[in-house]
Motif scaffolding. Structure first.
Motif, PDB file in Angstrom:
ATOM      1  N   ILE A  12      38.673  17.763  44.863  1.00 36.74           N
ATOM      2  CA  ILE A  12      37.717  18.646  45.536  1.00 36.74           C
ATOM      3  C   ILE A  12      38.430  19.887  46.069  1.00 36.74           C
ATOM      4  O   ILE A  12      37.941  21.010  45.918  1.00 36.74           O
ATOM      5  CB  ILE A  12      36.974  17.891  46.654  1.00 36.74           C
ATOM      6  N   LEU A  13      39.598  19.709  46.679  1.00 35.05           N
ATOM      7  CA  LEU A  13      40.362  20.855  47.183  1.00 35.05           C
ATOM      8  C   LEU A  13      40.835  21.751  46.039  1.00 35.05           C
ATOM      9  O   LEU A  13      40.791  22.985  46.142  1.00 35.05           O
ATOM     10  CB  LEU A  13      41.550  20.376  48.010  1.00 35.05           C
ATOM     11  N   LEU A  14      41.280  21.155  44.950  1.00 35.18           N
ATOM     12  CA  LEU A  14      41.714  21.927  43.798  1.00 35.18           C
ATOM     13  C   LEU A  14      40.552  22.721  43.205  1.00 35.18           C
ATOM     14  O   LEU A  14      40.684  23.913  42.918  1.00 35.18           O
ATOM     15  CB  LEU A  14      42.308  20.988  42.737  1.00 35.18           C
ATOM     16  N   PHE A  15      39.412  22.090  43.045  1.00 36.97           N
ATOM     17  CA  PHE A  15      38.228  22.751  42.515  1.00 36.97           C
ATOM     18  C   PHE A  15      37.777  23.877  43.443  1.00 36.97           C
ATOM     19  O   PHE A  15      37.416  24.967  42.985  1.00 36.97           O
ATOM     20  CB  PHE A  15      37.103  21.726  42.316  1.00 36.97           C
ATOM     21  N   GLY A  16      37.818  23.643  44.739  1.00 35.55           N
ATOM     22  CA  GLY A  16      37.458  24.680  45.710  1.00 35.55           C
ATOM     23  C   GLY A  16      38.400  25.870  45.639  1.00 35.55           C
ATOM     24  O   GLY A  16      37.964  27.026  45.694  1.00 35.55           O
ATOM     25  N   GLY A  17      39.686  25.625  45.494  1.00 30.85           N
ATOM     26  CA  GLY A  17      40.651  26.708  45.374  1.00 30.85           C
ATOM     27  C   GLY A  17      40.437  27.522  44.110  1.00 30.85           C
ATOM     28  O   GLY A  17      40.515  28.757  44.129  1.00 30.85           O
ATOM     29  N   ILE A  18      40.150  26.837  43.022  1.00 34.13           N
ATOM     30  CA  ILE A  18      39.879  27.538  41.770  1.00 34.13           C
ATOM     31  C   ILE A  18      38.615  28.387  41.907  1.00 34.13           C
ATOM     32  O   ILE A  18      38.572  29.535  41.434  1.00 34.13           O
ATOM     33  CB  ILE A  18      39.763  26.540  40.602  1.00 34.13           C
ATOM     34  N   MET A  19      37.599  27.870  42.546  1.00 34.09           N
ATOM     35  CA  MET A  19      36.355  28.623  42.733  1.00 34.09           C
ATOM     36  C   MET A  19      36.589  29.873  43.582  1.00 34.09           C
ATOM     37  O   MET A  19      36.018  30.925  43.304  1.00 34.09           O
ATOM     38  CB  MET A  19      35.273  27.741  43.366  1.00 34.09           C
TER      39      MET A  19
END
Length: 60
Positions: A12-19
């Motif tokens: 979730i943190l990785l996906f949020g950072g990418i977004m």
């Protein structure tokens, strides 16, 4: 030890950072396109005015 929960949180943190990065790139690209269109319109107006000036010489 809840490894599944930790893995899910990391994704979730990785996906949020990418977004966040993707949204920043889209914002910067949008500003670039808007500036470019303004510059193109300015060049077109200058060219049109110079052509009118050239034609105006025939009518004086």
């Amino acid at each position: 030890m809840d490894n599944k929960g930790q893995t899910s949180a990391e994704f979730i943190l990785l996906f949020g950072g990418i977004m966040v990065v993707v949204l920043l790139v889209i914002y910067m690209y949008n500003n670039y396109i808007n500036d470019l269109s303004g510059e193109m319109a300015s060049n077109e107006v200058k060219e049109f005015n110079s052509q009118l000036d050239a034609l105006g010489k025939y009518f004086k």
